[in-house]
Design a protein around this motif. Sequence first.
Motif, short mmCIF file in Angstrom:
data_model
loop_
_atom_site.label_atom_id
_atom_site.label_comp_id
_atom_site.label_asym_id
_atom_site.label_seq_id
_atom_site.Cartn_x
_atom_site.Cartn_y
_atom_site.Cartn_z
N ALA A 308 0.83 -1.21 0.04
CA ALA A 308 -0.46 -0.03 -0.17
C ALA A 308 0.71 1.29 0.02
CB ALA A 308 -1.04 0.04 1.35
N LEU A 309 2.15 1.52 0.73
CA LEU A 309 2.78 2.56 0.85
C LEU A 309 3.54 2.69 -0.89
CD1 LEU A 309 4.73 1.32 3.71
CD2 LEU A 309 2.93 3.40 3.65
N ARG A 310 4.14 1.51 -1.87
CA ARG A 310 4.64 1.71 -3.16
C ARG A 310 3.60 2.44 -3.86
NH1 ARG A 310 6.51 -3.40 -1.53
NH2 ARG A 310 4.99 -5.04 -2.77
N LYS A 311 1.93 1.51 -3.87
CA LYS A 311 0.82 2.60 -4.88
C LYS A 311 0.76 3.74 -4.02
CE LYS A 311 -2.28 0.56 -5.08
NZ LYS A 311 -3.94 -0.07 -5.30
N THR A 312 1.23 4.43 -2.83
CA THR A 312 0.57 5.88 -2.34
C THR A 312 1.98 6.97 -2.91
OG1 THR A 312 -0.10 4.55 0.08
CG2 THR A 312 0.41 7.44 -0.68
N ALA A 313 3.26 6.17 -2.96
CA ALA A 313 3.85 6.89 -3.15
C ALA A 313 4.49 6.75 -4.27
CB ALA A 313 5.69 5.70 -2.50
N THR A 314 4.44 5.90 -5.62
CA THR A 314 3.73 5.40 -6.83
C THR A 314 3.27 7.10 -7.18
OG1 THR A 314 5.08 4.01 -6.80
CG2 THR A 314 4.25 4.06 -8.67
N ASP A 315 1.72 6.48 -6.87
CA ASP A 315 1.08 7.98 -7.05
C ASP A 315 1.29 9.67 -7.14
OD1 ASP A 315 -1.77 9.03 -7.83
OD2 ASP A 315 -1.35 9.49 -5.84
N TYR A 316 1.84 9.38 -5.48
CA TYR A 316 2.39 10.43 -5.60
C TYR A 316 3.40 11.30 -6.29
CZ TYR A 316 5.23 14.48 -2.58
OH TYR A 316 5.71 15.78 -2.36
N LEU A 317 4.57 10.86 -6.24
CA LEU A 317 5.64 11.04 -7.64
C LEU A 317 5.10 11.48 -9.15
CD1 LEU A 317 8.30 8.57 -6.55
CD2 LEU A 317 8.16 10.68 -6.15
N GLU A 318 4.15 10.42 -8.99
CA GLU A 318 3.58 10.54 -10.72
C GLU A 318 2.65 11.99 -10.94
OE1 GLU A 318 1.34 7.18 -11.11
OE2 GLU A 318 3.26 5.89 -12.09
N ARG A 319 2.05 12.05 -9.78
CA ARG A 319 1.89 13.54 -10.22
C ARG A 319 2.74 14.67 -9.67
NH1 ARG A 319 -3.98 13.01 -7.60
NH2 ARG A 319 -4.48 11.01 -7.53
N ARG A 320 3.92 14.11 -9.41
CA ARG A 320 4.59 15.64 -8.46
C ARG A 320 4.89 15.75 -9.86
NH1 ARG A 320 10.04 14.95 -6.71
NH2 ARG A 320 10.31 17.12 -5.38
N HIS A 321 5.25 14.51 -11.03
CA HIS A 321 6.16 15.24 -11.50
C HIS A 321 5.71 15.09 -13.22
CE1 HIS A 321 9.50 13.22 -9.65
NE2 HIS A 321 10.23 14.16 -10.04
N ALA A 322 4.22 15.25 -12.79
CA ALA A 322 3.02 15.38 -14.60
C ALA A 322 3.55 16.71 -14.69
CB ALA A 322 1.21 15.03 -12.99
#
Length: 322
Positions: A308-322
């Motif tokens: 669950a932490l991996r999914k949360t972190a991946t989403d955060y990084l993707e949004r940050r670089h969008a």
Amino acid sequence: MKRKILVTGGTGFVGGALLKCLVTRSDLQVLAWIRRVDSVLPVGAVPVPVSLNRTFAAGTQVEGVDTVIHCAARVHVMRDHATDPLAEFRKVNVDGTLELARSAVASGARRFIFISSIKVHGETTLPDKPFAADDSPPVPTDPYALSKLEAERGLQVLAAETGMEVVIIRTPLVYGPGVKGNFRTMLRWLTRGVPLPLGAVGNKRSLVALDNLVDLIVTCIDHPAAANEILLVGDGEDLSTSDLLRRLASALGKPVRLLPVPVTRLEAVAGFFGKRGAYDRLCGSLQVDISKTRSLLGWAPPVGVDEALRKTATDYLERRHA
């Protein structure tokens, strides 16, 4: 014939994820109770606009609704500028909830699932002394928590009077893709490499991944043993703040800089600056006992903490670089 499920808060964090899950079910017609006609909903969700008196607008296909899942709420506000915060919380979380529930009864609903908060029990627990679902009496300490408890009690009275089944799910902090608030702040700290004085914090806190909460809500739509029960939810693994930060940093692929400042010093500094609430959230324990939910429903969290932490972190990084 498809059963009708009505979800409130469908544009929010929990309600939005729940809608995405439910619309994949071929046996359900999923209705989303919305405030704005331009709300973006998952494909397959049928919008149900709110009327001026906060109940269903005319002609919105609510007759025959089987289950209402009430995720919408006025949430805990860190800096509430309302003149009377309790009155504002009651207006939405108590009066609005009970009005919705009465409308659900009139529409023939069989079950009403209410997403509440672990905060109705209080703000902190002693280590290894978790809150349990049937602890009595609950001790809410702020207007938000009190409004949630009052809504729960009003729903229980309505259930006794009408026969509509009520399921109450009390949640700790929910995290997952799209998370906001303090959890997103931690993601920002870790991504930027900010040194944090939390390396000596050995508290224990229960969290719940968004996927795990959604899974329990879906289970409660049909499970006969959920009727008229209070259920607690969590990931089944409690973390200290320092452990959470280390594992979250690992999920982000970032080094973590935790300084081992004694907890007593952190408490003194927090007290001096009037930040006792922030200290409690970072350094205090808040554990949840989900054994009743496990045994009563045969339910277990399907997603582990690290996943669950991996999914949360991946989403955060993707949004940050969008």
